[in-house]
Enzyme design. Structure first.
Site, PDB file in Angstrom:
ATOM      1  N   GLU A  56      44.547 -46.528  62.307  1.00 56.96           N
ATOM      2  CA  GLU A  56      45.730 -46.764  63.137  1.00 56.96           C
ATOM      3  C   GLU A  56      45.884 -48.221  63.537  1.00 56.96           C
ATOM      4  O   GLU A  56      46.984 -48.763  63.540  1.00 56.96           O
ATOM      5  CB  GLU A  56      45.714 -45.870  64.381  1.00 56.96           C
ATOM      6  CG  GLU A  56      46.123 -44.419  64.115  1.00 56.96           C
ATOM      7  CD  GLU A  56      45.079 -43.609  63.380  1.00 56.96           C
ATOM      8  OE1 GLU A  56      43.914 -44.056  63.319  1.00 56.96           O
ATOM      9  OE2 GLU A  56      45.414 -42.527  62.865  1.00 56.96           O
ATOM     10  N   HIS A 125      47.263 -34.022  71.782  1.00 60.27           N
ATOM     11  CA  HIS A 125      48.389 -34.061  70.841  1.00 60.27           C
ATOM     12  C   HIS A 125      49.701 -33.737  71.540  1.00 60.27           C
ATOM     13  O   HIS A 125      50.661 -33.348  70.889  1.00 60.27           O
ATOM     14  CB  HIS A 125      48.202 -33.033  69.715  1.00 60.27           C
ATOM     15  CG  HIS A 125      47.121 -33.352  68.724  1.00 60.27           C
ATOM     16  ND1 HIS A 125      45.804 -33.473  69.064  1.00 60.27           N
ATOM     17  CD2 HIS A 125      47.169 -33.555  67.383  1.00 60.27           C
ATOM     18  CE1 HIS A 125      45.087 -33.730  67.983  1.00 60.27           C
ATOM     19  NE2 HIS A 125      45.888 -33.789  66.949  1.00 60.27           N
TER      20      HIS A 125
END
Ligand SMILES: Cc1ncc(C[n+]2csc(CCOP(=O)(O)OP(=O)(O)O)c2C)c(N)n1
Ligand SMILES: [Mg+2]
Lengths: 324, 345
Positions: A56, A125
């Site tokens: 990322e 999430h």
């Protein structure tokens, strides 16, 4: 067309029109895990729809390097929660570049950081962190609530010369709606989603739909609620919001993200400062999103809950007004 | 590189003299900056002085000039470079104007960054220098992206990515090298190993065989070089850059040097043995290059002239920086973002 397809269409059109537009991130070549990149690698090739390692920091940092050297990258981060692994690259690199180097470069990138409680996905999430990014000078923060806006605003975000944190909601991917091309919304423009006269309710992202449902029920009970879909969190449309609130004399802000230090506080405080009207916030409790349905529901704001808050606020505000 | 005939010696000497000039300019620049930075920051036991002309942390690359000079001698203006917090040498060697650089350190409107970055964010995009960086290892992903962009755009530019020995313990090092390798990107990674990470000896914090071994583990060809020997750095960089330009993918250079000064200019580096510093000074890159120049038959007067020219250039830069005006306060609101410009609250 659904919300994911609308984004896909916006990206495809931008890539057809401008060879500088590229997309990069994990699993984009197979269409993205939400289908929001479906078919793009087939059309534009692996050099422009770039499958990346699970890196990322480098996905975002490389996008900064690409943007500085002539490309317009669209960055896939899957969910905002994972973008926290790239927070230096967003906050210290993308957002600061133009300023700290004295305007030598620009970082025209779009970072797609989907937000929201997403059935059963639990604490890592499900977050909605738009307020974090709204806090950072240099960033534009967008949260579309409909397929039309996902199409229009992604188009506008890709055309924008500033880094844009683009926050789709994970429970909206399948939402169906009309999408009229060409693009109709500009960054920084809110929209009156439902006209009303007794109260202004400012909201965004998935909460818009909860707010519209609550407003409909409020109307049946004689309360006329004007619902504003903010659409762009920063720069937020002060003019539209304050014009409406000046008319209705009551401002309620509702968002799925945690209420404490949420962006709603900024809007409510501004309305109170500028107009001296009663304001109220309705946001998520400051708890992580739990897995079990009962726990997840505790983190959500439902339409009946919001309706209840609307009614309480209407009464409370009336009381305060009559006392004055 | 061995030169034997008189003609070869002479051309070799001229080349070394040009590298020497770059090093002398970096040295002079940093000596002047150091001088102006007394009281620059309250840290390492030092107190700050409001009168300091160069404010904030000033990271000097004194003693490391051969790495910047040797690598950048092999780059074109159109190539890119990313740097670290210790970036004056890289910036200057890439071709930035020393007056604009000094103005930046003095916080002047005429600075390369309009006074908005200072030493730690010095940059000159006009010569492909994409920025020093206040965050350790943060230049690595940006370099990789610039190289990826060059590849996508069909540009012939390559990217030199400088970072310290401490940076190899951050995640972006692994991510960036892996990324560069899988996409076979035109990047020269340069680990400028000065043996320290702030006040900590990097060795004690680094497992395994170090930078070059880690790079090889990811499949990058890696060379280790005496980073105080500018000819050795130049030769190694030339070879690696040639491979990159020939499509050979990312390459790695591990340059062994020494941080002669403290971590920042106000740091007396009391945490390390003075003997270690004195020993390192024996192989000061300018001193070594001076000896080599003499051996190659370059007249002492020409070396002295190179030093004098460097000093004169930097004195002029300092004088210009003194005379230059600070930015207008309104500049604080410029170059942030166009969307929502004016909405600061
Ligand atoms: C991510 C991050 N952590 C810590 C720091 C503080 N810091 C600045 S320089 C430095 C040491 C870096 O060592 P190295 O990479 O070897 O570079 P050098 O200073 O030796 O040139 C540290 C810890 C920082 N700037 N960024
Ligand atoms: Mg070091």
């Amino acid at each position: 067309m659904n919300y994911a397809q609308a984004a896909c269409q916006a990206l495809a059109e931008a890539m057809r029109a401008d060879a500088r537009v590229v997309a990069l991130g994990e699993d984009v070549g197979t269409g993205g895990v939400f289908g929001q990149y479906r078919g793009l690698q087939q059309e534009f090739g692996a050099a422009r729809v770039i499958d990346t390692p699970i890196s990322e920091a480098t996905i975002m940092g490389a996008a900064v390097g690409m943007a500085l050297t002539g490309l317009r990258p669209v960055v896939e981060m899957r969910v905002v929660d994972f973008a926290l692994c790239a927070i230096d690259e967003i906050v210290n690199q993308a957002a600061k570049n133009r300023y700290m180097f004295g305007g030598q470069g620009r970082v025209p990138l779009v970072a797609r950081l989907p937000i929201g409680i997403w059935s059963g996905s639990a604490a890592q999430h499900s977050q909605s962190l738009e307020a974090w990014f709204a806090h950072i000078p240099g960033l534009v923060v967008v949260a579309p609530a409909t397929p039309q806006d996902n199409y229009s605003l992604l188009t506008a975000a890709i055309a924008c010369g500033d880094p844009v944190v683009y926050m789709e909601h994970k429970e909206l991917w399948g939402m169906q709606g009309e999408v009229a091309a060409p693009s109709s919304a500009a960054l920084g423009q809110a929209r009156v989603a439902r006209a009303g006269s007794d109260m202004t309710l400012v909201t965004w992202s998935r909460m818009l739909h909860t707010a519209l449902a609550a407003a409909e029920q409020a109307a049946q009970q004689g309360l006329s609620v004007e619902v504003i879909d903010l659409r762009t969190i920063w720069p937020w449309d002060r003019e539209l919001v304050l014009e409406s609130a000046a008319r209705t004399r009551r401002l309620l802000v509702a968002h799925e993200s945690v209420q404490a230090a949420g962006f709603g506080a900024e809007i409510a405080a501004t309305a109170a400062e500028e107009l001296g009207i009663p304001v109220k916030r309705v946001g998520g409790a400051r708890i992580p999103v739990g897995y079990a349905r009962a726990l997840e529901d505790a983190a959500r704001i439902s339409a009946p809950q919001l309706l209840q808050e609307i009614k309480l606020f209407a009464n409370g505000a009336d009381r305060r007004r009559s006392m004055a | 590189m061995q030169a034997s005939t008189p003609a070869a010696n002479a051309s070799h000497g001229e080349h070394l003299l040009s590298l020497y000039r770059t090093m002398a300019r970096i040295r002079a620049f940093e000596n002047a900056a150091e001088e102006a930075s007394r009281g620059s920051v309250a840290a390492f036991g030092a107190t700050s002085d409001a009168a300091a002309l160069v404010r904030g942390p000033l990271h000097l690359s004194t003693g490391q000039e051969a790495v910047a000079a040797g690598v950048c001698a092999n780059l074109a203006r159109s190539d890119y470079l990313t740097s670290t917090h210790r970036g004056h040498g890289h910036t200057l060697a890439k071709g930035a104007d020393t007056t604009a650089m000094m103005c930046e350190l003095f916080g002047r409107a005429a600075g390369s960054n309009k006074g908005k970055g200072g030493s730690m964010h010095i940059a000159d995009f006009g010569v492909g220098m994409l920025g020093a960086n206040g965050v350790v290892a943060a230049g690595i992903p940006i370099a990789v992206g610039a190289a990826h962009s060059a590849k996508i755009r069909g540009s012939r530019a390559i990217v030199a990515c400088f970072f310290g020995d401490g940076a190899i313990n951050r995640g972006p090092f692994l991510e960036g090298l892996n990324w560069a390798k899988i996409f076979e990107l035109p990047v020269l990674f340069v680990c400028e190993d000065n043996r320290y990470s702030a006040t900590t000896a990097t060795d004690a914090m680094t497992a395994g065989e170090g930078a070059a071994a880690r790079a090889r583990g990811i499949g990058l060809p890696a060379e280790t070089v005496d980073g105080n020997d500018v000819l050795a750095v130049d030769a190694a960089a030339r070879e690696l850059v040639a491979r990159i330009r020939a499509g050979g993918g990312p390459q790695f250079l591990h340059a062994l040097t020494y941080r002669v000064k403290g971590h920042v200019s106000v740091d007396a580096a009391a945490y390390r043995d003075q003997g270690e510093v004195e020993q390192a000074l024996e192989s000061d890159p300018l001193k070594l290059a001076g000896q080599r120049l003499a051996a190659l038959g370059i007249a002492a007067g020409r070396i002295a002239a190179a030093d004098a020219e460097a000093r004169a250039e930097i004195e002029a830069a300092v004088a210009a920086a003194h005379a230059a005006r600070p930015p207008e306060p309104a500049e604080a609101y410029a170059d942030i973002q166009d969307t929502g410009a004016g909405q600061w609250r």
